[in-house]
Scaffold this motif. Sequence first.
Motif, PDB file in Angstrom:
ATOM      1  N   ASP A   1       0.826  -1.200   0.000  1.00 23.15           N
ATOM      2  CA  ASP A   1       0.000   0.000   0.000  1.00 23.15           C
ATOM      3  C   ASP A   1       0.868   1.261   0.000  1.00 23.15           C
ATOM      4  O   ASP A   1       2.092   1.194   0.115  1.00 23.15           O
ATOM      5  CB  ASP A   1      -0.979   0.004   1.182  1.00 23.15           C
ATOM      6  CG  ASP A   1      -0.266   0.028   2.531  1.00 23.15           C
ATOM      7  OD1 ASP A   1       0.961   0.222   2.553  1.00 23.15           O
ATOM      8  OD2 ASP A   1      -0.941  -0.153   3.552  1.00 23.15           O
TER       9      ASP A   1
ATOM     10  N   VAL B   1       1.177   3.724   2.175  1.00 25.46           N
ATOM     11  CA  VAL B   1       1.875   4.034   3.426  1.00 25.46           C
ATOM     12  C   VAL B   1       3.196   3.270   3.501  1.00 25.46           C
ATOM     13  O   VAL B   1       4.237   3.825   3.865  1.00 25.46           O
ATOM     14  CB  VAL B   1       0.983   3.679   4.638  1.00 25.46           C
ATOM     15  CG1 VAL B   1       1.771   3.821   5.940  1.00 25.46           C
ATOM     16  CG2 VAL B   1      -0.249   4.583   4.670  1.00 25.46           C
ATOM     17  N   THR B   2       3.156   2.000   3.133  1.00 22.44           N
ATOM     18  CA  THR B   2       4.366   1.178   3.179  1.00 22.44           C
ATOM     19  C   THR B   2       5.347   1.590   2.082  1.00 22.44           C
ATOM     20  O   THR B   2       6.560   1.665   2.307  1.00 22.44           O
ATOM     21  CB  THR B   2       4.007  -0.307   3.017  1.00 22.44           C
ATOM     22  OG1 THR B   2       3.027  -0.661   3.997  1.00 22.44           O
ATOM     23  CG2 THR B   2       5.225  -1.191   3.193  1.00 22.44           C
TER      24      THR B   2
ATOM     25  N   PHE C   1       4.281   5.222   9.199  1.00 21.56           N
ATOM     26  CA  PHE C   1       4.222   3.781   8.960  1.00 21.56           C
ATOM     27  C   PHE C   1       4.085   3.010  10.278  1.00 21.56           C
ATOM     28  O   PHE C   1       3.237   2.124  10.412  1.00 21.56           O
ATOM     29  CB  PHE C   1       5.480   3.325   8.211  1.00 21.56           C
ATOM     30  CG  PHE C   1       5.601   1.820   8.097  1.00 21.56           C
ATOM     31  CD1 PHE C   1       4.916   1.136   7.106  1.00 21.56           C
ATOM     32  CD2 PHE C   1       6.388   1.104   8.983  1.00 21.56           C
ATOM     33  CE1 PHE C   1       5.023  -0.247   7.008  1.00 21.56           C
ATOM     34  CE2 PHE C   1       6.501  -0.277   8.892  1.00 21.56           C
ATOM     35  CZ  PHE C   1       5.801  -0.955   7.903  1.00 21.56           C
TER      36      PHE C   1
ATOM     37  N   LEU D   1       0.575   3.379  11.749  1.00 26.60           N
ATOM     38  CA  LEU D   1      -0.571   2.858  11.005  1.00 26.60           C
ATOM     39  C   LEU D   1      -0.437   1.402  10.567  1.00 26.60           C
ATOM     40  O   LEU D   1      -1.443   0.773  10.211  1.00 26.60           O
ATOM     41  CB  LEU D   1      -0.816   3.724   9.751  1.00 26.60           C
ATOM     42  CG  LEU D   1      -1.116   5.207   9.991  1.00 26.60           C
ATOM     43  CD1 LEU D   1      -1.314   5.919   8.653  1.00 26.60           C
ATOM     44  CD2 LEU D   1      -2.352   5.383  10.864  1.00 26.60           C
ATOM     45  N   ARG D   2       0.775   0.875  10.572  1.00 23.05           N
ATOM     46  CA  ARG D   2       0.978  -0.481  10.064  1.00 23.05           C
ATOM     47  C   ARG D   2       1.724  -1.338  11.089  1.00 23.05           C
ATOM     48  O   ARG D   2       2.583  -0.839  11.813  1.00 23.05           O
ATOM     49  CB  ARG D   2       1.774  -0.451   8.748  1.00 23.05           C
ATOM     50  CG  ARG D   2       1.082   0.301   7.607  1.00 23.05           C
ATOM     51  CD  ARG D   2      -0.142  -0.447   7.124  1.00 23.05           C
ATOM     52  NE  ARG D   2      -0.791   0.242   6.003  1.00 23.05           N
ATOM     53  CZ  ARG D   2      -1.775   1.116   6.134  1.00 23.05           C
ATOM     54  NH1 ARG D   2      -2.224   1.429   7.347  1.00 23.05           N
ATOM     55  NH2 ARG D   2      -2.327   1.684   5.078  1.00 23.05           N
ATOM     56  N   PRO D   3       1.435  -2.636  11.138  1.00 22.77           N
ATOM     57  CA  PRO D   3       2.170  -3.533  12.050  1.00 22.77           C
ATOM     58  C   PRO D   3       3.592  -3.760  11.548  1.00 22.77           C
ATOM     59  O   PRO D   3       3.892  -3.566  10.360  1.00 22.77           O
ATOM     60  CB  PRO D   3       1.349  -4.825  11.998  1.00 22.77           C
ATOM     61  CG  PRO D   3       0.663  -4.787  10.665  1.00 22.77           C
ATOM     62  CD  PRO D   3       0.364  -3.348  10.393  1.00 22.77           C
TER      63      PRO D   3
ATOM     64  N   PHE E   1       4.660  -5.705   8.344  1.00 24.95           N
ATOM     65  CA  PHE E   1       4.657  -5.123   7.002  1.00 24.95           C
ATOM     66  C   PHE E   1       6.063  -4.770   6.529  1.00 24.95           C
ATOM     67  O   PHE E   1       6.269  -4.464   5.353  1.00 24.95           O
ATOM     68  CB  PHE E   1       3.772  -3.869   6.960  1.00 24.95           C
ATOM     69  CG  PHE E   1       2.321  -4.152   6.722  1.00 24.95           C
ATOM     70  CD1 PHE E   1       1.655  -5.141   7.436  1.00 24.95           C
ATOM     71  CD2 PHE E   1       1.606  -3.436   5.777  1.00 24.95           C
ATOM     72  CE1 PHE E   1       0.316  -5.408   7.222  1.00 24.95           C
ATOM     73  CE2 PHE E   1       0.266  -3.694   5.555  1.00 24.95           C
ATOM     74  CZ  PHE E   1      -0.389  -4.689   6.282  1.00 24.95           C
TER      75      PHE E   1
ATOM     76  N   GLN F   1       8.802  -7.919   3.318  1.00 26.95           N
ATOM     77  CA  GLN F   1       8.262  -7.853   1.965  1.00 26.95           C
ATOM     78  C   GLN F   1       9.096  -8.726   1.031  1.00 26.95           C
ATOM     79  O   GLN F   1      10.223  -9.107   1.362  1.00 26.95           O
ATOM     80  CB  GLN F   1       8.266  -6.403   1.457  1.00 26.95           C
ATOM     81  CG  GLN F   1       7.382  -5.445   2.250  1.00 26.95           C
ATOM     82  CD  GLN F   1       5.902  -5.702   2.068  1.00 26.95           C
ATOM     83  OE1 GLN F   1       5.490  -6.338   1.096  1.00 26.95           O
ATOM     84  NE2 GLN F   1       5.088  -5.206   3.009  1.00 26.95           N
TER      85      GLN F   1
END
Length: 308
Positions: free
Chosen positions: A49, A51-52, A216, A219-221, A224, A227
């Motif tokens: 996404d 954000v990432t 990041f 909002l994200r664990p 994430f 990758q």
Amino acid sequence: MPDPASSADDASLAARRQLLIGLAIAIVGAILFSAKAIVAKLIYRYQVDAVTLIAFRMLFSLPFFAVMAVWQARKAASLSGKEKGQIVILGLLGYYLSSFLDFLGLQYISAGLERLILFLTPSFVLLLSVFLMKRRITLVEWSALGISYLGTVLVFVHDVRLGGSNVTLGGLLVLGSAVCYAVYLLASGELVKRVGSLRLVAYAMCVSSVACIVQFFLLRPLSFLVQPQAVYGLSLVNAFFCTVLPVFLTMIAVQRIGAASASQAGMIGPVSTLFLGAMLLDEPITGIQLAGTALVLCGIYLLSRKKA
């Protein structure tokens, strides 16, 4: 005795060589910076996404800008509290929010349309100066604005027919990105005279990088961060070749040939994105897209000539 005519010819050749080298540097910088849209589209194929994506981009580019910021700080006068506050605000507006909206929009529109919308930034600077600074616009400038917007609308309507309502959302997000960056350019006018362009960019990019990374983690664990290897490779390309290197190349070009000539050379950006999108993303190139791109380039060229 040296021949005056020969000396004049040598000086002319040297000046022309300086111009050609400067133009080549500016063109390479514009192409690399425009290519970030292509790289982002490739990263999105791995279900990453916005954000990432932007967090990885700024995480990899932060060390380069941090080194630049330290180098600039060592040879420059210290900043006042007001100037530090202005740099933080400009960094959040011009590079954090602008980049975030841009990458969000890229999820829904073609790389070619994204570049065309972003290329309208000089016209937004002009319009904002009219409303905020009561500047008068000449007939040539109105004509340039009309031509540019007509070209963008042409490509936008074409893409809406093919991509549906998501194109409208993506276009509005990228439009917001362009407006944010226009505000940044307008607001940084006086500050850049006191701080210096390279120093301001380095500091603002550091602020933006920290904001993107903090966003990041909020909002994200942490999972994430894991990758596919291709995402790391593409993010590194996005950070160095599409962010850090274009900044340096553009600064070098401005020093060699001036801001006006460098900005005109940057007009290659939308064209390069259109063809890179066709080669790497299989995005179609149609007559309407070419016509719209030509109109936008003509309009921005008129604005740049007027400014020059």
